[in-house]
Write an enzyme that holds these catalytic residues in place. Structure first.
Site, PDB file in Angstrom:
ATOM      1  N   GLU A  42       0.854  -1.182   0.000  1.00 41.90           N
ATOM      2  CA  GLU A  42       0.000   0.000   0.000  1.00 41.90           C
ATOM      3  C   GLU A  42       0.891   1.234   0.000  1.00 41.90           C
ATOM      4  O   GLU A  42       2.017   1.215   0.500  1.00 41.90           O
ATOM      5  CB  GLU A  42      -0.935   0.024   1.209  1.00 41.90           C
ATOM      6  CG  GLU A  42      -2.096  -0.921   1.080  1.00 41.90           C
ATOM      7  CD  GLU A  42      -3.196  -0.710   2.123  1.00 41.90           C
ATOM      8  OE1 GLU A  42      -3.233   0.355   2.772  1.00 41.90           O
ATOM      9  OE2 GLU A  42      -4.014  -1.626   2.264  1.00 41.90           O
ATOM     10  N   HIS A 104      -4.683   6.875  -0.313  1.00 41.66           N
ATOM     11  CA  HIS A 104      -3.850   5.681  -0.240  1.00 41.66           C
ATOM     12  C   HIS A 104      -4.427   4.613  -1.169  1.00 41.66           C
ATOM     13  O   HIS A 104      -5.510   4.777  -1.725  1.00 41.66           O
ATOM     14  CB  HIS A 104      -3.686   5.169   1.200  1.00 41.66           C
ATOM     15  CG  HIS A 104      -4.913   4.601   1.823  1.00 41.66           C
ATOM     16  ND1 HIS A 104      -5.911   5.379   2.382  1.00 41.66           N
ATOM     17  CD2 HIS A 104      -5.310   3.315   1.998  1.00 41.66           C
ATOM     18  CE1 HIS A 104      -6.853   4.603   2.878  1.00 41.66           C
ATOM     19  NE2 HIS A 104      -6.521   3.338   2.651  1.00 41.66           N
ATOM     20  N   HIS A 106      -5.395   0.468  -2.081  1.00 37.49           N
ATOM     21  CA  HIS A 106      -5.853  -0.804  -1.523  1.00 37.49           C
ATOM     22  C   HIS A 106      -5.624  -1.886  -2.575  1.00 37.49           C
ATOM     23  O   HIS A 106      -5.786  -1.626  -3.771  1.00 37.49           O
ATOM     24  CB  HIS A 106      -7.341  -0.767  -1.185  1.00 37.49           C
ATOM     25  CG  HIS A 106      -7.643  -0.281   0.193  1.00 37.49           C
ATOM     26  ND1 HIS A 106      -8.890  -0.378   0.742  1.00 37.49           N
ATOM     27  CD2 HIS A 106      -6.874   0.297   1.144  1.00 37.49           C
ATOM     28  CE1 HIS A 106      -8.888   0.124   1.966  1.00 37.49           C
ATOM     29  NE2 HIS A 106      -7.672   0.553   2.231  1.00 37.49           N
ATOM     30  N   ASP A 117      -9.238   2.777   8.403  1.00 38.98           N
ATOM     31  CA  ASP A 117      -9.279   4.004   7.594  1.00 38.98           C
ATOM     32  C   ASP A 117     -10.269   5.001   8.198  1.00 38.98           C
ATOM     33  O   ASP A 117      -9.940   6.167   8.419  1.00 38.98           O
ATOM     34  CB  ASP A 117      -9.717   3.712   6.148  1.00 38.98           C
ATOM     35  CG  ASP A 117      -8.708   2.904   5.367  1.00 38.98           C
ATOM     36  OD1 ASP A 117      -7.506   2.959   5.680  1.00 38.98           O
ATOM     37  OD2 ASP A 117      -9.137   2.211   4.421  1.00 38.98           O
TER      38      ASP A 117
END
Length: 161
Positions: A42, A104, A106, A117
């Protein structure tokens, strides 16, 4: 090399006649870190841009740094570098550029936020009185986009690549 995406515009779910504009450049930057192979961890950063009345205009996405903690199923941003970039941009823009949120990746085609999150975003929202943008990029290029109102983060849209 990632393909160039067109700018994306989403409607703000909290304010009528208000939009969130993502320029092509931050989308291109984020696309470099898609988890489209099993060995990719990630990645993420912060979103910078402008607040124009109730509109949000994302112009920069910071890139992952060596000090960030990156694993296949988790990402923890180290604040120092990302904060330095934000401060530089703020000064260069005569103090008009702002921290707008976080992004970000996934390792899933259709990304959605985890409970971690959401918990982290709530912490950010407690410190930020204004709306914040949260984006998650899936390996397919689809983007889950959320916008805060107070401590509530609502999904605006999942944009397909």
């Amino acid at each position: 090399m990632p393909r160039m995406r067109p700018p994306l515009i989403w409607k703000n779910p909290w304010v009528a006649d208000s939009n969130i504009l993502f320029e092509s450049e931050p989308l291109k930057s984020m696309d470099q870190y898609r988890q489209d192979a099993k060995e990719k961890s990630e990645a993420g950063g912060i979103l910078l841009g402008y607040r124009r009345n109730s509109h949000l205009h994302v112009t920069i996405a910071t890139l992952p740094q060596p000090s960030d903690q990156r694993q296949r199923y988790s990402f923890k941003r180290s604040p120092s570098h990302h904060q330095q970039v934000a401060l530089r941009q703020w000064r260069a823009s005569q103090m008009t550029m702002d921290y707008l949120g976080e992004w970000h990746t996934h390792p899933e085609s259709n990304p959605s936020p985890s409970s971690l999150d959401i918990s982290e975003w709530k912490k950010i929202c407690k410190e930020q009185a204004r709306p914040m943008v949260f984006a998650i990029l899936g390996w397919s290029g689809d983007i889950w986009l959320g916008l805060s109102s107070g401590e509530v983060v609502s999904q605006c849209v999942v944009a397909e690549c």
